[in-house]
Design a protein around this motif. Sequence first.
Motif, PDB file in Angstrom:
ATOM      1  N   THR A 158     -10.319  24.543  18.178  1.00  6.21           N
ATOM      2  CA  THR A 158     -11.391  23.348  18.342  1.00  6.21           C
ATOM      3  C   THR A 158     -12.205  24.078  17.013  1.00  6.21           C
ATOM      4  OG1 THR A 158     -11.489  23.034  20.676  1.00  6.21           O
ATOM      5  CG2 THR A 158     -13.172  23.435  19.991  1.00  6.21           C
ATOM      6  N   PHE A 159     -12.513  24.991  16.793  1.00  8.13           N
ATOM      7  CA  PHE A 159     -13.175  25.777  15.425  1.00  8.13           C
ATOM      8  C   PHE A 159     -12.580  24.439  14.659  1.00  8.13           C
ATOM      9  CE2 PHE A 159     -12.947  28.000  11.482  1.00  8.13           C
ATOM     10  CZ  PHE A 159     -14.107  28.103  11.250  1.00  8.13           C
ATOM     11  N   LEU A 160     -11.489  24.272  14.106  1.00  2.62           N
ATOM     12  CA  LEU A 160     -10.623  24.140  12.836  1.00  2.62           C
ATOM     13  C   LEU A 160     -10.994  22.639  13.264  1.00  2.62           C
ATOM     14  CD1 LEU A 160      -7.331  26.341  13.002  1.00  2.62           C
ATOM     15  CD2 LEU A 160      -8.922  26.164  10.597  1.00  2.62           C
ATOM     16  N   GLN A 161     -10.857  22.046  14.272  1.00  2.00           N
ATOM     17  CA  GLN A 161     -11.229  20.452  13.900  1.00  2.00           C
ATOM     18  C   GLN A 161     -12.608  20.593  13.826  1.00  2.00           C
ATOM     19  OE1 GLN A 161     -10.237  19.827  18.601  1.00  2.00           O
ATOM     20  NE2 GLN A 161      -7.632  18.979  17.857  1.00  2.00           N
ATOM     21  N   VAL A 162     -13.570  21.621  14.004  1.00  2.00           N
ATOM     22  CA  VAL A 162     -14.408  21.222  13.080  1.00  2.00           C
ATOM     23  C   VAL A 162     -14.999  21.332  12.627  1.00  2.00           C
ATOM     24  CG1 VAL A 162     -17.365  21.658  14.349  1.00  2.00           C
ATOM     25  CG2 VAL A 162     -15.646  21.527  15.652  1.00  2.00           C
ATOM     26  N   LEU A 163     -14.825  22.388  11.643  1.00  2.00           N
ATOM     27  CA  LEU A 163     -14.734  22.642  10.211  1.00  2.00           C
ATOM     28  C   LEU A 163     -13.732  21.519   9.199  1.00  2.00           C
ATOM     29  CD1 LEU A 163     -15.793  25.051   7.896  1.00  2.00           C
ATOM     30  CD2 LEU A 163     -13.185  25.763   8.628  1.00  2.00           C
ATOM     31  N   ALA A 164     -12.885  21.173   9.616  1.00  3.81           N
ATOM     32  CA  ALA A 164     -12.497  20.226   9.269  1.00  3.81           C
ATOM     33  C   ALA A 164     -13.386  18.517   8.809  1.00  3.81           C
ATOM     34  CB  ALA A 164     -10.898  20.255   9.461  1.00  3.81           C
ATOM     35  N   ALA A 165     -13.535  18.729   9.981  1.00  8.11           N
ATOM     36  CA  ALA A 165     -14.789  17.008  10.126  1.00  8.11           C
ATOM     37  C   ALA A 165     -15.928  17.704   9.176  1.00  8.11           C
ATOM     38  CB  ALA A 165     -15.144  17.063  11.735  1.00  8.11           C
ATOM     39  N   LEU A 166     -16.429  18.716   8.969  1.00  9.47           N
ATOM     40  CA  LEU A 166     -17.838  19.119   8.159  1.00  9.47           C
ATOM     41  C   LEU A 166     -16.954  18.862   7.199  1.00  9.47           C
ATOM     42  CD1 LEU A 166     -18.701  22.619   9.743  1.00  9.47           C
ATOM     43  CD2 LEU A 166     -19.957  20.400   9.623  1.00  9.47           C
ATOM     44  N   LEU A 167     -16.149  19.398   6.341  1.00  8.88           N
ATOM     45  CA  LEU A 167     -15.137  19.170   5.205  1.00  8.88           C
ATOM     46  C   LEU A 167     -14.828  17.954   4.893  1.00  8.88           C
ATOM     47  CD1 LEU A 167     -13.995  22.427   5.261  1.00  8.88           C
ATOM     48  CD2 LEU A 167     -15.365  22.135   2.732  1.00  8.88           C
ATOM     49  N   ARG A 168     -14.447  17.287   5.089  1.00  7.09           N
ATOM     50  CA  ARG A 168     -14.009  16.147   5.643  1.00  7.09           C
ATOM     51  C   ARG A 168     -15.549  15.002   4.920  1.00  7.09           C
ATOM     52  NH1 ARG A 168     -12.387  14.534   9.439  1.00  7.09           N
ATOM     53  NH2 ARG A 168      -9.998  15.577   9.586  1.00  7.09           N
ATOM     54  N   SER A 169     -16.669  15.450   5.809  1.00  4.43           N
ATOM     55  CA  SER A 169     -17.662  13.909   5.806  1.00  4.43           C
ATOM     56  C   SER A 169     -18.456  15.215   3.990  1.00  4.43           C
ATOM     57  CB  SER A 169     -18.913  14.933   6.688  1.00  4.43           C
ATOM     58  OG  SER A 169     -18.410  14.834   7.988  1.00  4.43           O
ATOM     59  N   TYR A 170     -18.238  16.110   4.326  1.00  2.80           N
ATOM     60  CA  TYR A 170     -19.193  16.733   2.519  1.00  2.80           C
ATOM     61  C   TYR A 170     -17.719  15.870   1.561  1.00  2.80           C
ATOM     62  CZ  TYR A 170     -21.075  19.962  -1.085  1.00  2.80           C
ATOM     63  OH  TYR A 170     -20.765  21.057  -2.357  1.00  2.80           O
ATOM     64  N   LEU A 171     -16.908  15.680   1.506  1.00  4.72           N
ATOM     65  CA  LEU A 171     -16.176  15.420   0.901  1.00  4.72           C
ATOM     66  C   LEU A 171     -16.071  14.006   0.701  1.00  4.72           C
ATOM     67  CD1 LEU A 171     -12.818  16.757   0.771  1.00  4.72           C
ATOM     68  CD2 LEU A 171     -14.200  17.183  -0.799  1.00  4.72           C
ATOM     69  N   ILE A 172     -17.141  13.096   1.717  1.00  6.27           N
ATOM     70  CA  ILE A 172     -17.284  11.317   1.840  1.00  6.27           C
ATOM     71  C   ILE A 172     -18.454  11.486   0.940  1.00  6.27           C
ATOM     72  CG2 ILE A 172     -17.748   9.343   2.902  1.00  6.27           C
ATOM     73  CD1 ILE A 172     -15.116  10.982   5.066  1.00  6.27           C
ATOM     74  N   GLU A 173     -19.834  12.370   1.161  1.00  5.95           N
ATOM     75  CA  GLU A 173     -20.601  12.025   0.308  1.00  5.95           C
ATOM     76  C   GLU A 173     -20.733  12.860  -0.890  1.00  5.95           C
ATOM     77  OE1 GLU A 173     -23.100  14.873   2.928  1.00  5.95           O
ATOM     78  OE2 GLU A 173     -22.740  13.949   4.774  1.00  5.95           O
ATOM     79  N   HIS A 174     -19.539  13.500  -1.253  1.00  5.43           N
ATOM     80  CA  HIS A 174     -19.416  13.175  -2.509  1.00  5.43           C
ATOM     81  C   HIS A 174     -18.136  13.107  -3.151  1.00  5.43           C
ATOM     82  CE1 HIS A 174     -22.393  16.824  -0.995  1.00  5.43           C
ATOM     83  NE2 HIS A 174     -22.979  16.802  -1.847  1.00  5.43           N
ATOM     84  N   PRO A 175     -18.216  11.848  -3.006  1.00  2.00           N
ATOM     85  CA  PRO A 175     -16.842  10.832  -3.228  1.00  2.00           C
ATOM     86  C   PRO A 175     -16.151  11.286  -5.212  1.00  2.00           C
ATOM     87  CG  PRO A 175     -18.612   9.273  -3.737  1.00  2.00           C
ATOM     88  CD  PRO A 175     -19.299  10.996  -3.212  1.00  2.00           C
ATOM     89  N   GLN A 176     -16.930  11.872  -5.865  1.00  4.97           N
ATOM     90  CA  GLN A 176     -16.731  12.178  -7.266  1.00  4.97           C
ATOM     91  C   GLN A 176     -16.102  13.580  -7.491  1.00  4.97           C
ATOM     92  OE1 GLN A 176     -20.287  12.944  -5.798  1.00  4.97           O
ATOM     93  NE2 GLN A 176     -20.339  14.889  -6.473  1.00  4.97           N
ATOM     94  N   LEU A 177     -15.801  14.504  -6.068  1.00  9.18           N
ATOM     95  CA  LEU A 177     -14.844  15.408  -5.647  1.00  9.18           C
ATOM     96  C   LEU A 177     -13.292  15.095  -5.733  1.00  9.18           C
ATOM     97  CD1 LEU A 177     -16.839  17.449  -3.510  1.00  9.18           C
ATOM     98  CD2 LEU A 177     -16.761  17.520  -6.354  1.00  9.18           C
ATOM     99  N   LEU A 178     -13.909  13.887  -5.548  1.00  7.57           N
ATOM    100  CA  LEU A 178     -11.667  13.501  -4.595  1.00  7.57           C
ATOM    101  C   LEU A 178     -11.469  12.780  -6.355  1.00  7.57           C
ATOM    102  CD1 LEU A 178     -12.164  11.794  -1.587  1.00  7.57           C
ATOM    103  CD2 LEU A 178     -10.593  13.669  -2.153  1.00  7.57           C
ATOM    104  N   HIS A 179     -12.347  11.856  -6.659  1.00  8.83           N
ATOM    105  CA  HIS A 179     -12.038  11.017  -8.301  1.00  8.83           C
ATOM    106  C   HIS A 179     -13.274  11.635  -9.010  1.00  8.83           C
ATOM    107  CE1 HIS A 179      -8.949   9.672  -5.850  1.00  8.83           C
ATOM    108  NE2 HIS A 179      -9.734   9.267  -4.901  1.00  8.83           N
ATOM    109  N   PRO A 180     -13.040  12.744 -10.027  1.00  7.49           N
ATOM    110  CA  PRO A 180     -14.107  12.962 -10.699  1.00  7.49           C
ATOM    111  C   PRO A 180     -14.001  12.037 -11.838  1.00  7.49           C
ATOM    112  CG  PRO A 180     -12.647  14.947 -10.426  1.00  7.49           C
ATOM    113  CD  PRO A 180     -11.742  12.948 -10.422  1.00  7.49           C
TER     114      PRO A 180
END
Length: 301
Positions: A158-180
């Motif tokens: 459960t913890f890993l699923q929540v943490l993965a969701a948090l980091l996924r949301s962070y990356l979505i909010e910062h698309p420049q990290l995926l493709h600078p």
Amino acid sequence: MEITVSLIKRYIEQFQQHFGWDLLIYDHYRILAQDEDLTRLLPEYNWHLNPYCLRIKDDAGLQRRCAQLKNRFHASLRDEDTVTCVTCYCGVTELIIPIVLGGKAVCLLAATGYAGPLSPQMKSILCRRTGLSPAELDVLRAEHLPTLEPERRAVLETFLQVLAALLRSYLIEHPQLLHPGRPVASDSIQQRYVYDALDYIRSNYTRDIGIREVAAHCHVSPSYLQHLFSTYRGCGISTELRLCRLAGAAELLCTTEHSVRAIALRSGFHAVDYFSTLFGHQYGMTPLAYRRKYGRHADAT
């Protein structure tokens, strides 16, 4: 709700204080490392500093095998962001969940350091390579690899699923990290070329490889692959290769006691002074200072 690095850090720390387990964040494609705030968080969770694993990785051959299997496992992942229980050849069990974006596992989270099955043949090999007797190896495993009970496994998943969701949301909010360089369609052929090249670099950076070999692996011309990296990664292939080698060296500094010279050579650098200069520019400290701050004996200094 805006996802911040401080929120992610608090979530990790509260959980670790309660359960006392090891978290690893495998930033396979150097995506999280491009964020200044995440960069300050990552070194605490980049390396597996379990004493049992560290003793195994003191042997260069076993350390290389661990790295190869980790890269192979990451490359084999598909687009399922579910928790998987895996046990390595040394008998260490981890719960792993990928962070999937655009159909690609861009990084992994793992709750690690639990006891798993170890075959008699592999136990014999480990004893021979580490210099430990079978009884000493058993004691080391018993002291540092607890059993993963079903109740704890459910909580960790459960913890890993929540943490993965948090980091996924962070990356979505910062698309420049995926493709600078610039945005790219998640299912584009260009993206597949770039990730294929990154996988190859990650698996072969210790050798004297260059852009022609990487391009040949991807079945494209060197000039086209260079264009893709400049466009979508914001740097050239030679820079990507150098950063991958530096990251590999940082891991060896933290998880082994090999000399800086030996680590530089094993990471693909031919001159120690050149390696130390590049390392200082990238991490803001000397290799030995980095080892003292984040390595296996950091808590003792």
